[in-house]
Design a protein around this motif. Sequence first.
Motif, PDB file in Angstrom:
ATOM      1  N   CYS A 139       1.815 -11.314  15.223  1.00 14.00           N
ATOM      2  CA  CYS A 139       1.564 -11.721  13.841  1.00 14.00           C
ATOM      3  C   CYS A 139       2.867 -11.973  13.082  1.00 14.00           C
ATOM      4  N   ASN A 140       2.766 -12.775  12.027  1.00 14.13           N
ATOM      5  CA  ASN A 140       3.940 -13.113  11.225  1.00 14.13           C
ATOM      6  C   ASN A 140       4.342 -11.991  10.282  1.00 14.13           C
ATOM      7  N   VAL A 141       3.358 -11.273   9.767  1.00 17.14           N
ATOM      8  CA  VAL A 141       3.638 -10.197   8.817  1.00 17.14           C
ATOM      9  C   VAL A 141       2.703  -9.029   9.084  1.00 17.14           C
ATOM     10  N   LEU A 142       3.099  -7.860   8.596  1.00 15.76           N
ATOM     11  CA  LEU A 142       2.267  -6.662   8.645  1.00 15.76           C
ATOM     12  C   LEU A 142       1.860  -6.332   7.213  1.00 15.76           C
ATOM     13  N   ILE A 143       0.573  -6.204   6.966  1.00 15.03           N
ATOM     14  CA  ILE A 143       0.081  -5.908   5.628  1.00 15.03           C
ATOM     15  C   ILE A 143      -0.201  -4.411   5.519  1.00 15.03           C
ATOM     16  N   ASN A 144       0.407  -3.803   4.504  1.00 15.46           N
ATOM     17  CA  ASN A 144       0.222  -2.382   4.257  1.00 15.46           C
ATOM     18  C   ASN A 144      -0.324  -2.214   2.846  1.00 15.46           C
ATOM     19  N   ILE A 145      -1.552  -1.720   2.735  1.00 14.43           N
ATOM     20  CA  ILE A 145      -2.170  -1.519   1.419  1.00 14.43           C
ATOM     21  C   ILE A 145      -1.553  -0.283   0.772  1.00 14.43           C
ATOM     22  N   PRO A 146      -0.981  -0.408  -0.420  1.00 11.06           N
ATOM     23  CA  PRO A 146      -0.294   0.719  -1.057  1.00 11.06           C
ATOM     24  C   PRO A 146      -1.274   1.766  -1.583  1.00 11.06           C
ATOM     25  N   ALA A 147      -1.792   2.561  -0.664  1.00  6.75           N
ATOM     26  CA  ALA A 147      -2.784   3.581  -1.006  1.00  6.75           C
ATOM     27  C   ALA A 147      -2.105   4.928  -1.257  1.00  6.75           C
ATOM     28  N   ASN A 148      -2.902   5.917  -1.606  1.00  6.53           N
ATOM     29  CA  ASN A 148      -2.432   7.284  -1.820  1.00  6.53           C
ATOM     30  C   ASN A 148      -1.780   7.785  -0.533  1.00  6.53           C
ATOM     31  N   PRO A 149      -0.477   8.093  -0.538  1.00  2.70           N
ATOM     32  CA  PRO A 149       0.193   8.518   0.699  1.00  2.70           C
ATOM     33  C   PRO A 149      -0.370   9.810   1.278  1.00  2.70           C
ATOM     34  N   GLU A 150      -1.039  10.616   0.463  1.00  2.00           N
ATOM     35  CA  GLU A 150      -1.613  11.856   0.954  1.00  2.00           C
ATOM     36  C   GLU A 150      -2.980  11.639   1.611  1.00  2.00           C
ATOM     37  N   TYR A 151      -3.569  10.455   1.359  1.00  2.00           N
ATOM     38  CA  TYR A 151      -4.855  10.122   1.984  1.00  2.00           C
ATOM     39  C   TYR A 151      -5.008   8.609   1.954  1.00  2.00           C
ATOM     40  N   SER A 152      -4.431   7.959   2.962  1.00  2.00           N
ATOM     41  CA  SER A 152      -4.357   6.495   2.958  1.00  2.00           C
ATOM     42  C   SER A 152      -5.420   5.846   3.828  1.00  2.00           C
ATOM     43  N   SER A 153      -6.407   6.628   4.263  1.00  5.89           N
ATOM     44  CA  SER A 153      -7.430   6.102   5.165  1.00  5.89           C
ATOM     45  C   SER A 153      -8.426   5.228   4.419  1.00  5.89           C
ATOM     46  N   LEU A 154      -8.558   3.979   4.878  1.00  3.33           N
ATOM     47  CA  LEU A 154      -9.522   3.046   4.302  1.00  3.33           C
ATOM     48  C   LEU A 154     -10.545   2.668   5.359  1.00  3.33           C
ATOM     49  N   ASN A 155     -11.803   2.622   4.960  1.00  2.08           N
ATOM     50  CA  ASN A 155     -12.833   2.085   5.836  1.00  2.08           C
ATOM     51  C   ASN A 155     -12.525   0.620   6.124  1.00  2.08           C
ATOM     52  N   LEU A 156     -12.922   0.140   7.301  1.00  4.47           N
ATOM     53  CA  LEU A 156     -12.653  -1.240   7.698  1.00  4.47           C
ATOM     54  C   LEU A 156     -13.152  -2.235   6.652  1.00  4.47           C
ATOM     55  N   ALA A 157     -14.370  -2.072   6.206  1.00  5.63           N
ATOM     56  CA  ALA A 157     -14.932  -3.005   5.228  1.00  5.63           C
ATOM     57  C   ALA A 157     -14.198  -2.922   3.890  1.00  5.63           C
ATOM     58  N   GLN A 158     -13.728  -1.723   3.525  1.00 10.42           N
ATOM     59  CA  GLN A 158     -12.955  -1.587   2.292  1.00 10.42           C
ATOM     60  C   GLN A 158     -11.649  -2.371   2.389  1.00 10.42           C
ATOM     61  N   ALA A 159     -11.010  -2.307   3.550  1.00  7.27           N
ATOM     62  CA  ALA A 159      -9.770  -3.056   3.746  1.00  7.27           C
ATOM     63  C   ALA A 159     -10.027  -4.563   3.664  1.00  7.27           C
ATOM     64  N   VAL A 160     -11.123  -5.008   4.273  1.00  5.44           N
ATOM     65  CA  VAL A 160     -11.496  -6.422   4.181  1.00  5.44           C
ATOM     66  C   VAL A 160     -11.740  -6.806   2.725  1.00  5.44           C
ATOM     67  N   GLN A 161     -12.367  -5.917   1.965  1.00  8.76           N
ATOM     68  CA  GLN A 161     -12.640  -6.196   0.554  1.00  8.76           C
ATOM     69  C   GLN A 161     -11.358  -6.362  -0.245  1.00  8.76           C
ATOM     70  N   VAL A 162     -10.381  -5.486   0.000  1.00  4.21           N
ATOM     71  CA  VAL A 162      -9.098  -5.569  -0.713  1.00  4.21           C
ATOM     72  C   VAL A 162      -8.408  -6.897  -0.431  1.00  4.21           C
ATOM     73  N   LEU A 163      -8.336  -7.268   0.838  1.00  5.17           N
ATOM     74  CA  LEU A 163      -7.646  -8.517   1.200  1.00  5.17           C
ATOM     75  C   LEU A 163      -8.379  -9.744   0.663  1.00  5.17           C
ATOM     76  N   SER A 164      -9.693  -9.755   0.784  1.00  3.15           N
ATOM     77  CA  SER A 164     -10.451 -10.919   0.299  1.00  3.15           C
ATOM     78  C   SER A 164     -10.387 -11.022  -1.220  1.00  3.15           C
ATOM     79  N   TYR A 165     -10.379  -9.874  -1.900  1.00  2.00           N
ATOM     80  CA  TYR A 165     -10.239  -9.877  -3.369  1.00  2.00           C
ATOM     81  C   TYR A 165      -8.887 -10.462  -3.780  1.00  2.00           C
ATOM     82  N   GLU A 166      -7.810 -10.019  -3.134  1.00  2.00           N
ATOM     83  CA  GLU A 166      -6.483 -10.511  -3.496  1.00  2.00           C
ATOM     84  C   GLU A 166      -6.360 -12.009  -3.255  1.00  2.00           C
ATOM     85  N   CYS A 167      -6.955 -12.490  -2.165  1.00  2.00           N
ATOM     86  CA  CYS A 167      -6.915 -13.936  -1.903  1.00  2.00           C
ATOM     87  C   CYS A 167      -7.692 -14.706  -2.961  1.00  2.00           C
TER      88      CYS A 167
END
Length: 253
Positions: A139-167
């Motif tokens: 891949c050309n880039v690595l995307i890192n969602i700036p989540a809470n460093p103490e609990y950065s776990s995102l459900n797969l669909a939640q991650a898709v939602q974040v990326l699709s929202y930003e686009c």
Amino acid sequence: MKPPETSTSVFDRVRFVLVETSHPGNIGAAARAMKTMGFSRLILVNPRFHDALEHEEALAFASGAQDILSRTKVVGSIEEALDGCNFAAALSARLREFSPPVWTPRTLAAHINMEPDVQAALVFGNERYGLPNGVVEKCNVLINIPANPEYSSLNLAQAVQVLSYECRLAVMEEAQAPATSIGFQGEAASFAQIEGMYAHLEEALTAIGFLKPDNPKKLMPRLKRLFSRTQLETEEVNILRGIAKKILQNRNS
């Protein structure tokens, strides 16, 4: 290789790629997340269940986005999933030693929106293991969602939602200041073209003894990381392959 797709709409130029997804419900939820933001191109790479798209959990969690599932492609490799792409972004909460440049979702979305020739794939890994290093390196880039460093776990669909929202947000904010231009920009090199260049360079470097096949260390991952920062164009890839070709010709003469 298929010719590049020609639509300039971000909604047509972005595909969501789910790699080795374990739970059919997450596939359905991801389809729902995409549809709410206006996206429809979903590709599955080796899902755990062969009937993942017809699985009752996938259909239930899609909740009105079953049309996305009906058009979803299932492929056997990341290479097939990226066919026709010239830009790929790997999503991961875990940073890698030899990862490509790390971007935020907003930076990614702005880049895709402002570059109409970009055919992009957003690549998401398995719910438990994430993406293997071999996929990230493609891949050309690595995307890192700036989540809470103490609990950065995102459900797969939640991650898709974040990326699709930003686009989607990037499309809605086209009035923002344009990106800095470097002048003439050629056609972005495709995934297949860049992979071919890496193979050619590796062959040339091996021929002159710079790369030792029995002890390659981390030369090729470092080179891939270097070139991933440049956003290679087709002509630039051709130049690099021309250099590799000349090295091999001189070596064999």
